[in-house]
Scaffold this motif. Structure first.
Motif, PDB file in Angstrom:
ATOM      1  N   SER A  55      37.586  32.436  46.669  1.00 13.13           N
ATOM      2  CA  SER A  55      37.567  33.705  45.945  1.00 13.13           C
ATOM      3  C   SER A  55      38.743  33.763  44.976  1.00 13.13           C
ATOM      4  O   SER A  55      39.838  33.316  45.296  1.00 13.13           O
ATOM      5  N   LEU A  56      38.483  34.320  43.811  1.00  8.26           N
ATOM      6  CA  LEU A  56      39.496  34.385  42.753  1.00  8.26           C
ATOM      7  C   LEU A  56      39.630  35.827  42.275  1.00  8.26           C
ATOM      8  O   LEU A  56      38.624  36.488  42.004  1.00  8.26           O
ATOM      9  N   HIS A  57      40.877  36.278  42.173  1.00  9.94           N
ATOM     10  CA  HIS A  57      41.128  37.639  41.693  1.00  9.94           C
ATOM     11  C   HIS A  57      40.746  37.729  40.221  1.00  9.94           C
ATOM     12  O   HIS A  57      41.190  36.939  39.387  1.00  9.94           O
ATOM     13  N   SER A  58      39.901  38.688  39.917  1.00 12.75           N
ATOM     14  CA  SER A  58      39.486  38.905  38.533  1.00 12.75           C
ATOM     15  C   SER A  58      39.239  40.391  38.329  1.00 12.75           C
ATOM     16  O   SER A  58      38.821  41.093  39.245  1.00 12.75           O
ATOM     17  N   ILE A  59      39.520  40.834  37.133  1.00 14.66           N
ATOM     18  CA  ILE A  59      39.279  42.243  36.797  1.00 14.66           C
ATOM     19  C   ILE A  59      38.493  42.319  35.492  1.00 14.66           C
ATOM     20  O   ILE A  59      38.403  41.338  34.751  1.00 14.66           O
ATOM     21  N   ASP A  60      37.948  43.485  35.228  1.00 10.79           N
ATOM     22  CA  ASP A  60      37.232  43.773  33.982  1.00 10.79           C
ATOM     23  C   ASP A  60      36.135  42.743  33.678  1.00 10.79           C
ATOM     24  O   ASP A  60      36.063  42.203  32.571  1.00 10.79           O
ATOM     25  N   LYS A  61      35.277  42.510  34.655  1.00  9.88           N
ATOM     26  CA  LYS A  61      34.172  41.563  34.447  1.00  9.88           C
ATOM     27  C   LYS A  61      33.168  42.135  33.445  1.00  9.88           C
ATOM     28  O   LYS A  61      32.828  43.300  33.499  1.00  9.88           O
ATOM     29  N   GLU A  62      32.720  41.262  32.550  1.00  6.56           N
ATOM     30  CA  GLU A  62      31.745  41.620  31.530  1.00  6.56           C
ATOM     31  C   GLU A  62      30.675  40.536  31.522  1.00  6.56           C
ATOM     32  O   GLU A  62      30.988  39.353  31.364  1.00  6.56           O
ATOM     33  N   TYR A  63      29.422  40.908  31.671  1.00  2.50           N
ATOM     34  CA  TYR A  63      28.332  39.937  31.698  1.00  2.50           C
ATOM     35  C   TYR A  63      27.695  39.848  30.322  1.00  2.50           C
ATOM     36  O   TYR A  63      27.529  40.854  29.640  1.00  2.50           O
ATOM     37  N   PHE A  64      27.333  38.616  29.918  1.00  2.00           N
ATOM     38  CA  PHE A  64      26.702  38.425  28.617  1.00  2.00           C
ATOM     39  C   PHE A  64      25.864  37.149  28.629  1.00  2.00           C
ATOM     40  O   PHE A  64      25.935  36.354  29.562  1.00  2.00           O
ATOM     41  N   ARG A  73      32.693  37.166  31.481  1.00  2.00           N
ATOM     42  CA  ARG A  73      34.037  37.176  30.892  1.00  2.00           C
ATOM     43  C   ARG A  73      34.870  38.056  31.810  1.00  2.00           C
ATOM     44  O   ARG A  73      34.446  39.147  32.199  1.00  2.00           O
ATOM     45  N   PHE A  74      36.045  37.566  32.189  1.00  2.46           N
ATOM     46  CA  PHE A  74      36.892  38.339  33.093  1.00  2.46           C
ATOM     47  C   PHE A  74      38.353  38.090  32.769  1.00  2.46           C
ATOM     48  O   PHE A  74      38.696  37.137  32.070  1.00  2.46           O
ATOM     49  N   ILE A  75      39.167  38.984  33.271  1.00  3.20           N
ATOM     50  CA  ILE A  75      40.616  38.812  33.120  1.00  3.20           C
ATOM     51  C   ILE A  75      41.148  38.244  34.424  1.00  3.20           C
ATOM     52  O   ILE A  75      40.945  38.813  35.495  1.00  3.20           O
ATOM     53  N   LEU A  76      41.805  37.108  34.289  1.00  2.00           N
ATOM     54  CA  LEU A  76      42.472  36.478  35.421  1.00  2.00           C
ATOM     55  C   LEU A  76      43.903  36.995  35.413  1.00  2.00           C
ATOM     56  O   LEU A  76      44.651  36.766  34.463  1.00  2.00           O
ATOM     57  N   GLU A  77      44.227  37.757  36.422  1.00  2.00           N
ATOM     58  CA  GLU A  77      45.553  38.382  36.525  1.00  2.00           C
ATOM     59  C   GLU A  77      46.257  37.709  37.691  1.00  2.00           C
ATOM     60  O   GLU A  77      45.935  37.952  38.851  1.00  2.00           O
ATOM     61  N   LEU A 134      34.065  35.885  42.155  1.00  2.00           N
ATOM     62  CA  LEU A 134      35.007  36.712  41.392  1.00  2.00           C
ATOM     63  C   LEU A 134      35.049  38.089  42.014  1.00  2.00           C
ATOM     64  O   LEU A 134      34.016  38.709  42.246  1.00  2.00           O
ATOM     65  N   ASN A 135      36.264  38.552  42.283  1.00  2.00           N
ATOM     66  CA  ASN A 135      36.424  39.819  42.977  1.00  2.00           C
ATOM     67  C   ASN A 135      37.784  40.411  42.639  1.00  2.00           C
ATOM     68  O   ASN A 135      38.755  39.684  42.437  1.00  2.00           O
ATOM     69  N   ASP A 136      37.864  41.723  42.597  1.00  2.00           N
ATOM     70  CA  ASP A 136      39.156  42.389  42.411  1.00  2.00           C
ATOM     71  C   ASP A 136      39.927  42.292  43.722  1.00  2.00           C
ATOM     72  O   ASP A 136      39.584  42.933  44.712  1.00  2.00           O
ATOM     73  N   ARG A 137      40.961  41.466  43.732  1.00  2.00           N
ATOM     74  CA  ARG A 137      41.785  41.264  44.924  1.00  2.00           C
ATOM     75  C   ARG A 137      43.177  41.873  44.716  1.00  2.00           C
ATOM     76  O   ARG A 137      44.133  41.454  45.357  1.00  2.00           O
ATOM     77  N   SER A 138      43.294  42.847  43.835  1.00  2.00           N
ATOM     78  CA  SER A 138      44.605  43.427  43.522  1.00  2.00           C
ATOM     79  C   SER A 138      45.262  44.085  44.732  1.00  2.00           C
ATOM     80  O   SER A 138      46.484  44.186  44.791  1.00  2.00           O
ATOM     81  N   HIS A 139      44.472  44.485  45.704  1.00  2.00           N
ATOM     82  CA  HIS A 139      45.019  45.114  46.902  1.00  2.00           C
ATOM     83  C   HIS A 139      45.347  44.090  47.993  1.00  2.00           C
ATOM     84  O   HIS A 139      45.805  44.453  49.066  1.00  2.00           O
ATOM     85  N   MET A 140      45.120  42.810  47.701  1.00  2.00           N
ATOM     86  CA  MET A 140      45.381  41.747  48.673  1.00  2.00           C
ATOM     87  C   MET A 140      46.703  41.034  48.357  1.00  2.00           C
ATOM     88  O   MET A 140      47.165  41.059  47.222  1.00  2.00           O
TER      89      MET A 140
END
Length: 177
Positions: A55-64, A73-77, A134-140
């Motif tokens: 699993s990889l932390h990613s935010i603001d996923k956009e599908y195209f 498309r995602f932001i890798l933070e 891809l998942n928001d793992r900001s709380h991990m």
């Protein structure tokens, strides 16, 4: 007495042969540094035998759509361990084709659907092409989990150690495992 020593020596040889053949995998700590060579980022990754897929932390996923395929498309933070200022997160926009979607039941019991993408990673001096949800793992605590599907061909986990591998050192001459 001599018979007993010979017997012990034979048992030792059997075990030594078994372990030499059976333990050809490298020993990993429960935390290791991995590199995303295409992105120029080195990050801490938790080797997690409790999860199947990485699993990889990613935010603001956009599908195209791109060339008739589904992409994301995602932001890798992530905290780049090669950056001069530690504890400063790097934000990169990444685009990848979607391999598939999978349903994942998180540690709190909630099921959600996540995209799966292929990412090239470097561990030690070996390159691997791995599937990541891809998942928001900001709380991990750890933004990257390496799951059993990846661990099974990378090595064995020693939970009493961390960072058993050298800093990632891959180049374009390394073959992908």
């Amino acid at each position: 007495m001599l018979y007993r020593r010979i017997k012990l020596f034979c048992i030792f040889l059997l075990f030594a042969t078994h372990f030499q053949i059976g333990w050809s995998k490298i020993l990993l700590g429960w935390l290791e540094y991995i590199e995303f060579p295409e992105l120029g980022i080195v990050a801490k990754a938790k080797m997690d035998t409790g999860t199947f897929l990485s699993s990889l932390h990613s935010i603001d996923k956009e599908y195209f759509q791109k060339n008739g395929e589904k992409w994301v498309r995602f932001i890798l933070e992530i905290e780049n361990q090669r950056a001069k200022k530690k504890h400063k997160k790097t934000h990169l926009i990444v685009e990848r084709p979607i391999e598939r979607f999978t349903s994942v039941i998180s540690s709190n019991g909630i099921s959600n659907r996540r995209p799966v993408v292929l990412m090239t990673i470097c561990l030690g001096n070996q390159l691997y092409q791995e599937q990541f949800t891809l998942n928001d793992r900001s709380h991990m605590i750890y933004p990257i989990l390496i799951g059993r599907k990846s661990i099974e061909h990378m090595g064995l986990i020693d939970v009493s150690h961390i960072y058993t591998m050298q800093q990632p050192q891959c180049n374009s001459k390394n073959n992908i495992n």
